[in-house]
Design an enzyme around this catalytic site. Structure first.
Site, PDB file in Angstrom:
ATOM      1  CB  SER A 170      -0.957  -0.002   1.193  1.00  0.00           C
ATOM      2  OG  SER A 170      -0.257  -0.232   2.392  1.00  0.00           O
ATOM      3  CE  LYS A 228      -7.374  -0.262   0.942  1.00  0.00           C
ATOM      4  NZ  LYS A 228      -7.333   0.901   1.822  1.00  0.00           N
ATOM      5  CG  HIS A 234      -3.971  -0.838  -1.957  1.00  0.00           C
ATOM      6  ND1 HIS A 234      -4.531   0.395  -2.206  1.00  0.00           N
ATOM      7  CD2 HIS A 234      -3.664  -0.862  -0.644  1.00  0.00           C
ATOM      8  CE1 HIS A 234      -4.538   1.099  -1.087  1.00  0.00           C
ATOM      9  NE2 HIS A 234      -4.026   0.356  -0.122  1.00  0.00           N
TER      10      HIS A 234
HETATM   11  N1  PMP Z   1      -5.050  -4.215   3.900  1.00  0.00           N
HETATM   12  C1  PMP Z   1      -4.338  -3.338   3.176  1.00  0.00           C
HETATM   13  C2  PMP Z   1      -3.162  -3.831   2.400  1.00  0.00           C
HETATM   14  C3  PMP Z   1      -4.710  -1.983   3.145  1.00  0.00           C
HETATM   15  O1  PMP Z   1      -4.018  -1.103   2.426  1.00  0.00           O
HETATM   16  C4  PMP Z   1      -5.842  -1.570   3.885  1.00  0.00           C
HETATM   17  C5  PMP Z   1      -6.326  -0.122   3.878  1.00  0.00           C
HETATM   18  N2  PMP Z   1      -5.387   0.841   4.088  1.00  0.00           N
HETATM   19  C6  PMP Z   1      -6.532  -2.516   4.621  1.00  0.00           C
HETATM   20  C7  PMP Z   1      -6.130  -3.820   4.605  1.00  0.00           C
HETATM   21  C8  PMP Z   1      -7.716  -2.116   5.442  1.00  0.00           C
HETATM   22  O2  PMP Z   1      -8.848  -2.057   4.658  1.00  0.00           O
HETATM   23  P1  PMP Z   1     -10.128  -1.223   5.155  1.00  0.00           P
HETATM   24  O3  PMP Z   1      -9.854   0.205   4.841  1.00  0.00           O
HETATM   25  O4  PMP Z   1     -11.249  -1.839   4.408  1.00  0.00           O
HETATM   26  O5  PMP Z   1     -10.225  -1.465   6.624  1.00  0.00           O
END
Ligand code: PMP
Length: 418
Positions: free
Chosen positions: A205, A264, A233
């Site tokens: 991310s 997302k 992502h």
């Molecule tokens: N896993 C990854 C790799 C992420 O980038 C994110 C969000 N930043 C999440 C999980 C968490 O997802 P959510 O925003 O749906 O809680």
């Protein structure tokens, strides 16, 4: 009242959380404090933030679905039919037919036996990892995995080993040694692990690079380890119709556990785990956020269903996302910016010092561009950056305006030459 009593009363009267003021002052002093900007508009390629209209390069709204009229209509219809909230956790009275429909649709979409949804991607990771591992198991994790994977491991009783980012040779070494030598905890030395779980982000991310999944899966296969991929992502971004990294690499059936987010590219809120029916069945009995936290409101679920339908019917959105991504990245590089090792729409502009990254982001904002800085502890102290994500909804003109601003600010702050 004696002096001694007065003293101790005075001590006790100190505000109990006063130490946080010092901690906050420290964050400010180190340029690590991040104020919240507040949005007065809907999400989108252009937003009103702190009263100012700006082009946004900071959302995860990859396909521009957060504000899509069809998702809005689906949400409104669900509120009308089913109300505002679900009223209970899934296992008590909070499983509506809409929840089941979304899970069935996601399972079909991902090509797996079953899916279980969670309140967020974060809770999917923190729910799944501790539910399926304990002290008899070993978790092996990439050094740059997302915070929710790290927290999931912290909640598990399983020991863990971290391999350097995307270093499959190091991963293979850890796996071989674990398979040969077995457990290391006192009293159980040498006993074989019940299971070994290799966990990785599909797309990382902060750097936007892709995990070397074919090699990871091959290394895991050598010792019979299970692989878990967090595709937060990658969903809506990689693979046919945005099915994710497993589809991108043609690894169907070789990755036991896929985590996805509905927050997302899907444009709404939530997380899910996709995998074999036995895994999902077990999680309905043991994953704590599923058992102890209220399920999604009907509007959220209905909007997610609509988004998954759009993924399948409008592949041109993903094509547009990639056209925008390639152009934006190529132009940034042409201007002389260091965009790191990104291979996806997540494009960092590497700046090093956190003070510079914050200054850069502030100056961009003054120029009408919202691109957030990412600093420690989200990334290493010397790896501060601006992180951008272009979306399918950005027009060529918006990207050109943004690139002009990057060039101006980059020159002004001495990041690029001339
Ligand atoms: N896993 C990854 C790799 C992420 O980038 C994110 C969000 N930043 C999440 C999980 C968490 O997802 P959510 O925003 O749906 O809680």
């Amino acid at each position: 009242m004696s002096d001694a009593t007065t003293d101790s009363t005075a001590k006790a009267a100190r505000p109990p959380l006063a130490y946080l003021e010092a901690e906050l002052a420290e964050l400010h002093a180190r340029h690590l404090y991040r104020p919240l900007r507040v949005m007065q508009s809907a999400q989108g390629p252009e937003v009103v933030l702190d009263g100012r209209r700006v082009i946004s390069l900071s959302s995860n709204d990859y396909l521009g679905l957060t504000h899509d009229p069809r998702l809005r209509a689906a949400a409104i219809a669900a509120v009308r039919d089913y109300g505002a909230g679900s009223g209970a956790v899934r296992t008590i009275a909070g499983t509506m037919e809409l929840h089941m429909e979304l899970e069935a649709e996601l399972a079909r979409f991902k090509g797996v036996e079953a899916v279980l949804t969670f309140q967020s991607g974060f809770t999917a990771n923190t729910g799944v990892i501790p539910a399926i591992t304990d002290e008899r198991d070993l978790i092996v994790s990439d050094a740059l995995n997302h915070a929710s994977i790290i927290d999931g491991m912290r909640l598990s009783k399983a020991p863990r080993k971290i391999y350097p980012h995307r270093d499959v040779a190091a991963l293979r070494e850890i796996l071989r040694s674990a398979a040969e030598r077995g457990r290391e905890d006192p009293g159980h030395e040498g006993e074989p692990y019940r299971s070994i779980l290799v966990v990785t982000d599909g797309v990382f991310s902060m750097d936007g690079d892709i995990a070397p999944l074919p090699e990871i899966v091959a290394a895991a296969d050598e010792v019979g380890a299970a692989v878990m991929v967090d595709d937060a992502h990658a969903s809506g971004v990689l693979g046919r119709n945005g099915r994710g990294t497993i589809d991108h690499f043609g690894l169907h059936g070789r990755v036991a556990i896929q985590i996805g987010t509905l927050s997302k590219a899907v444009g709404v809120l939530g997380g899910y785990v996709a995998g074999p029916a036995t895994l999902i069945d077990y999680l309905t009995q043991r994953a704590r956020p599923f058992l102890f936290s209220t399920s999604h409101p009907p509007a959220v679920v209905a909007a997610c269903l609509e988004a998954i339908r759009i993924f399948q019917e409008e592949p041109e959105r993903i094509e547009r996302l990639w056209v925008n991504t390639r152009r934006f990245k190529a132009e940034l590089r042409r201007l002389g910016f260091d965009t790191g090792i990104s291979e996806t729409p997540i494009t960092p502009i590497m700046l090093g010092e956190s003070a510079l990254a914050i200054r850069f982001s502030d100056r961009l904002f003054e120029e009408g561009i919202y691109a957030t800085s990412v600093v420690y502890p989200t990334v290493a102290l010397d790896k501060a950056r601006i992180r951008t994500i272009v979306t399918a909804a950005h027009s060529d003109e918006q990207l050109d305006i943004a690139l002009d601003a990057f060039e101006r600010v980059g020159r002004e702050l001495g990041v690029i030459g001339g």
